[in-house]
Design a protein around this motif. Structure first.
Motif, PDB file in Angstrom:
ATOM      1  N   PHE A  67       5.356   5.814   1.207  1.00  0.00           N
ATOM      2  CA  PHE A  67       4.508   6.251   0.269  1.00  0.00           C
ATOM      3  C   PHE A  67       3.601   7.040   0.651  1.00  0.00           C
ATOM      4  CE2 PHE A  67       5.684   1.972  -0.818  1.00  0.00           C
ATOM      5  CZ  PHE A  67       5.760   1.922  -2.327  1.00  0.00           C
ATOM      6  N   PHE A  85       2.839  -2.488  -3.931  1.00  0.00           N
ATOM      7  CA  PHE A  85       2.351  -1.211  -3.678  1.00  0.00           C
ATOM      8  C   PHE A  85       2.698  -0.348  -4.747  1.00  0.00           C
ATOM      9  CE2 PHE A  85       0.993   2.521  -1.629  1.00  0.00           C
ATOM     10  CZ  PHE A  85      -0.078   2.248  -1.154  1.00  0.00           C
ATOM     11  N   ALA A  86       3.772  -0.244  -5.144  1.00  0.00           N
ATOM     12  CA  ALA A  86       4.330   0.713  -6.120  1.00  0.00           C
ATOM     13  C   ALA A  86       3.886   0.467  -7.590  1.00  0.00           C
ATOM     14  CB  ALA A  86       5.798   0.804  -6.188  1.00  0.00           C
ATOM     15  N   GLU A  90      -1.631   5.799  -8.938  1.00  0.00           N
ATOM     16  CA  GLU A  90      -1.812   6.609  -7.798  1.00  0.00           C
ATOM     17  C   GLU A  90      -3.019   6.885  -7.293  1.00  0.00           C
ATOM     18  OE1 GLU A  90      -0.662  11.238  -7.255  1.00  0.00           O
ATOM     19  OE2 GLU A  90       0.315  10.274  -8.984  1.00  0.00           O
ATOM     20  N   GLU A  92      -5.460   4.363  -6.625  1.00  0.00           N
ATOM     21  CA  GLU A  92      -5.589   3.264  -5.572  1.00  0.00           C
ATOM     22  C   GLU A  92      -4.551   3.421  -4.506  1.00  0.00           C
ATOM     23  OE1 GLU A  92      -5.853   3.123  -8.684  1.00  0.00           O
ATOM     24  OE2 GLU A  92      -7.657   2.140  -8.967  1.00  0.00           O
ATOM     25  N   GLN A  93      -3.379   3.838  -4.674  1.00  0.00           N
ATOM     26  CA  GLN A  93      -2.365   4.057  -3.624  1.00  0.00           C
ATOM     27  C   GLN A  93      -2.923   5.172  -2.646  1.00  0.00           C
ATOM     28  OE1 GLN A  93       1.759   5.118  -4.919  1.00  0.00           O
ATOM     29  NE2 GLN A  93       1.996   3.282  -6.012  1.00  0.00           N
ATOM     30  N   SER A  94      -3.501   6.173  -3.268  1.00  0.00           N
ATOM     31  CA  SER A  94      -4.140   7.113  -2.349  1.00  0.00           C
ATOM     32  C   SER A  94      -5.129   6.633  -1.459  1.00  0.00           C
ATOM     33  CB  SER A  94      -4.471   8.395  -3.182  1.00  0.00           C
ATOM     34  OG  SER A  94      -3.528   8.964  -3.712  1.00  0.00           O
ATOM     35  N   THR A 127      -8.368  -3.301  -5.397  1.00  0.00           N
ATOM     36  CA  THR A 127      -7.044  -3.108  -5.159  1.00  0.00           C
ATOM     37  C   THR A 127      -6.518  -4.239  -4.122  1.00  0.00           C
ATOM     38  OG1 THR A 127      -7.058  -0.876  -5.769  1.00  0.00           O
ATOM     39  CG2 THR A 127      -5.345  -1.513  -4.790  1.00  0.00           C
TER      40      THR A 127
END
Length: 142
Positions: A67, A85-86, A90, A92-94, A127
């Motif tokens: 990621f 996670f996916a 976006e 929150e992933q960052s 998150t």
């Protein structure tokens, strides 16, 4: 009276010399063996942490799911964790990628993402709690 040649005396001295050398070699061997035993440890005595340091595992890029955010990649090997996670937005992933990969503080992440420190902290905490609950419901242990 019987005559004893000089070669007999030489043989006796050589025999005594050989016995002395062998005795000293045996002492040296036993001393080295004792010294070696002080430094060696049986595998059965080692803790799991110490055993893990003795082995290595090959890691291939195909074994993990990458990621990326802001040019940095987070590689996740577990498929359930990667799926959870996916499913995150976006943004929150960052935030989590910057937090986990670069180990940046919330203020530094906010500077990169264009958010305030408190907003980054709220997003990160929310998150991580969502991920934890999602993974616990699927049976993944921490």
């Amino acid at each position: 009276m019987k005559y004893i040649s000089d070669s007999y005396g030489e043989r006796c001295r050589f025999d005594a010399f050989c016995k002395t050398v062998l005795r000293n070699e045996a002492k040296t061997y036993l001393r080295d063996l004792c010294r070696q035993r002080k430094w060696e440890t049986q595998f059965s005595v080692l803790s799991q942490y110490e055993m893990d340091k003795l082995c290595t595992m090959d890691e291939y890029p195909s074994d993990s799911i990458p990621f990326t955010a802001y040019g940095y990649a987070l590689h996740i090997r577990d498929e359930l964790v990667a799926d959870a996670f996916a499913s995150l937005p976006e943004q929150e992933q960052s935030i989590l990628i910057l937090y986990c990969v670069l180990e940046l503080a919330d203020g530094e992440i906010g500077g990169i993402a264009g958010m305030s420190r408190s907003a980054v902290q709220r997003h990160r905490a929310k998150t991580l709690n969502e991920l934890r609950k999602d993974l616990q419901s699927k049976g993944v242990r921490n």
